[in-house]
Design a protein around this motif. Structure first.
Motif, mmCIF file in Angstrom:
data_model
loop_
_atom_site.group_PDB
_atom_site.id
_atom_site.type_symbol
_atom_site.label_atom_id
_atom_site.label_comp_id
_atom_site.label_asym_id
_atom_site.label_seq_id
_atom_site.Cartn_x
_atom_site.Cartn_y
_atom_site.Cartn_z
ATOM 1 N N PRO A 86 0.791 -1.182 -0.081
ATOM 2 C CA PRO A 86 -0.060 -0.051 0.066
ATOM 3 C C PRO A 86 0.700 1.199 -0.104
ATOM 4 N N VAL A 87 0.340 2.251 -0.637
ATOM 5 C CA VAL A 87 0.791 3.654 -0.536
ATOM 6 C C VAL A 87 -0.228 4.455 -0.529
ATOM 7 N N ALA A 88 0.001 5.486 0.526
ATOM 8 C CA ALA A 88 -0.979 6.409 0.809
ATOM 9 C C ALA A 88 -1.005 7.770 0.315
ATOM 10 N N SER A 89 -1.969 8.505 0.112
ATOM 11 C CA SER A 89 -1.892 9.833 -0.664
ATOM 12 C C SER A 89 -1.070 10.781 0.120
ATOM 13 N N GLY A 90 -0.262 11.291 -0.467
ATOM 14 C CA GLY A 90 0.665 12.202 0.303
ATOM 15 C C GLY A 90 2.249 11.524 0.213
ATOM 16 N N ASP A 91 2.322 10.221 0.047
ATOM 17 C CA ASP A 91 3.526 9.581 0.029
ATOM 18 C C ASP A 91 4.469 9.849 -0.968
ATOM 19 N N LYS A 92 5.842 10.286 -0.727
ATOM 20 C CA LYS A 92 6.718 10.474 -1.969
ATOM 21 C C LYS A 92 7.440 9.204 -2.628
ATOM 22 N N LEU A 93 7.407 9.169 -3.736
ATOM 23 C CA LEU A 93 7.455 8.231 -4.374
ATOM 24 C C LEU A 93 8.927 8.323 -5.554
ATOM 25 N N MET A 94 9.919 7.638 -5.430
ATOM 26 C CA MET A 94 11.219 8.076 -6.539
ATOM 27 C C MET A 94 11.018 7.089 -7.459
ATOM 28 N N LEU A 95 10.755 7.447 -8.852
ATOM 29 C CA LEU A 95 10.761 6.758 -10.074
ATOM 30 C C LEU A 95 12.319 6.584 -10.527
ATOM 31 N N MET A 96 13.097 5.670 -10.667
ATOM 32 C CA MET A 96 14.394 5.412 -10.803
ATOM 33 C C MET A 96 14.571 4.311 -11.914
ATOM 34 N N ILE A 97 15.560 4.576 -12.837
ATOM 35 C CA ILE A 97 16.184 3.661 -13.769
ATOM 36 C C ILE A 97 16.979 2.873 -13.071
ATOM 37 N N HIS A 98 16.760 1.371 -13.151
ATOM 38 C CA HIS A 98 17.821 0.781 -12.802
ATOM 39 C C HIS A 98 18.333 -0.156 -13.979
ATOM 40 N N GLY A 99 19.527 -0.908 -13.979
ATOM 41 C CA GLY A 99 20.102 -1.884 -15.083
ATOM 42 C C GLY A 99 19.412 -3.073 -14.941
ATOM 43 N N GLU A 100 19.772 -3.868 -16.002
ATOM 44 C CA GLU A 100 19.506 -5.347 -15.956
ATOM 45 C C GLU A 100 20.979 -6.071 -16.070
ATOM 46 N N ASP A 101 21.720 -6.053 -15.060
ATOM 47 C CA ASP A 101 22.847 -6.598 -15.156
ATOM 48 C C ASP A 101 23.361 -6.775 -13.785
ATOM 49 N N GLY A 102 24.424 -7.895 -13.574
ATOM 50 C CA GLY A 102 24.938 -8.113 -12.373
ATOM 51 C C GLY A 102 24.221 -9.283 -11.589
ATOM 52 N N GLY A 103 22.776 -9.719 -11.749
ATOM 53 C CA GLY A 103 22.195 -10.861 -11.473
ATOM 54 C C GLY A 103 22.322 -11.946 -11.945
ATOM 55 N N MET A 104 21.747 -13.019 -11.473
ATOM 56 C CA MET A 104 21.788 -14.280 -11.849
ATOM 57 C C MET A 104 20.875 -14.709 -13.159
ATOM 58 N N LYS A 105 19.684 -13.862 -13.204
ATOM 59 C CA LYS A 105 18.849 -14.349 -14.350
ATOM 60 C C LYS A 105 18.630 -12.827 -15.156
ATOM 61 N N THR A 106 18.621 -13.188 -16.513
ATOM 62 C CA THR A 106 18.076 -11.898 -17.361
ATOM 63 C C THR A 106 16.794 -11.893 -17.333
ATOM 64 N N GLY A 107 16.042 -10.535 -17.245
ATOM 65 C CA GLY A 107 14.650 -10.614 -17.263
ATOM 66 C C GLY A 107 13.758 -10.904 -15.911
ATOM 67 N N ALA A 108 14.834 -11.020 -14.905
ATOM 68 C CA ALA A 108 13.919 -11.364 -13.594
ATOM 69 C C ALA A 108 14.635 -10.080 -12.573
ATOM 70 N N PHE A 109 13.810 -9.475 -11.994
ATOM 71 C CA PHE A 109 14.175 -8.075 -11.077
ATOM 72 C C PHE A 109 15.087 -8.870 -9.917
ATOM 73 N N GLU A 110 16.139 -8.655 -9.746
ATOM 74 C CA GLU A 110 16.841 -9.231 -8.475
ATOM 75 C C GLU A 110 17.382 -8.249 -7.370
ATOM 76 N N TYR A 111 17.024 -6.989 -7.746
ATOM 77 C CA TYR A 111 17.712 -5.830 -6.639
ATOM 78 C C TYR A 111 17.005 -5.985 -5.312
ATOM 79 N N THR A 112 17.582 -5.841 -4.370
ATOM 80 C CA THR A 112 17.247 -5.597 -3.025
ATOM 81 C C THR A 112 18.205 -4.204 -2.526
ATOM 82 N N LEU A 113 17.331 -3.428 -1.785
ATOM 83 C CA LEU A 113 18.069 -2.079 -1.240
ATOM 84 C C LEU A 113 19.636 -2.390 -0.751
ATOM 85 N N GLY A 114 20.466 -1.515 -1.749
ATOM 86 C CA GLY A 114 21.938 -1.785 -1.485
ATOM 87 C C GLY A 114 22.469 -2.507 -2.283
#
Length: 135
Positions: A86-114
Motif C-alpha cells: 500500500p501507498v497512501a495519498s501524500g507519500d513521496k515516490l522516487m521513480l528510478m532507472i535500474h539496470g539489468e545486469d549483475g544478477g543471476m537471471k536476465t529478465g528477473a528483477f533481482e535488486y534489494t536495497l543496497g
C-alpha cells in the motif's frame, strides 16, 4: 497536476549539458495510486532495464522498493508498475532507472536495497530518477 521532467540534462558550470545525461530520464507527474499502479509517461534509457519505484521522503534518499516494471533501451512510453504494497495519498515516490545486469537471471528483477544486482543507473554519479507525490 504538477508535471515533472528530469532528463538529467543538468547544466555544467560552463553552461552546457553532458551528452550522456541528455539521453536518459524519467518523465512522470503526481498521480493517484488508488488503482494500485504508478506510471511514468516516458522513460528514456541507454540499455534494457527497470523502472523501479522506491519510497522516499524529504531527505530524497531511495527507500524500499514498492513497484517495478521492465523498460527497453531507448524510449518506453506509458510505463506502468504494479504496487506490491500500500501507498497512501501524500507519500513521496522516487521513480528510478535500474539496470539489468549483475544478477543471476536476465529478465528477473533481482535488486534489494543496497545490492549491486539490477542496481540503480548513475550518470556522472547522479541517480537517473524523479520524485512524485501519490494523490
Amino acid at each position: 497536476m504538477k508535471r515533472i521532467l528530469l532528463t538529467l540534462a543538468l547544466v555544467t558550470a560552463a553552461g552546457t549539458a553532458s551528452a550522456d545525461m541528455g539521453k536518459m530520464g524519467v518523465e512522470a507527474m503526481d498521480q493517484s495510486v488508488a488503482n494500485g499502479i504508478v506510471s511514468a509517461a516516458k522513460v528514456t534509457a541507454t540499455d534494457n532495464g527497470w523502472l523501479v519505484v522506491h519510497r522516499t521522503d524529504d531527505t530524497m534518499k531511495p527507500g524500499p522498493v514498492v513497484a517495478y516494471a521492465p523498460i527497453r533501451s531507448g524510449e518506453t512510453m506509458d510505463v506502468a508498475a504494479i504496487l506490491t504494497e500500500p501507498v497512501a495519498s501524500g507519500d513521496k515516490l522516487m521513480l528510478m532507472i535500474h539496470g539489468e545486469d549483475g544478477g543471476m537471471k536476465t529478465g528477473a528483477f533481482e535488486y534489494t536495497l543496497g545490492a549491486k544486482e539490477d542496481g540503480p543507473v548513475r550518470v556522472d554519479g547522479k541517480l537517473v530518477m524523479t520524485v512524485i507525490t501519490a494523490q
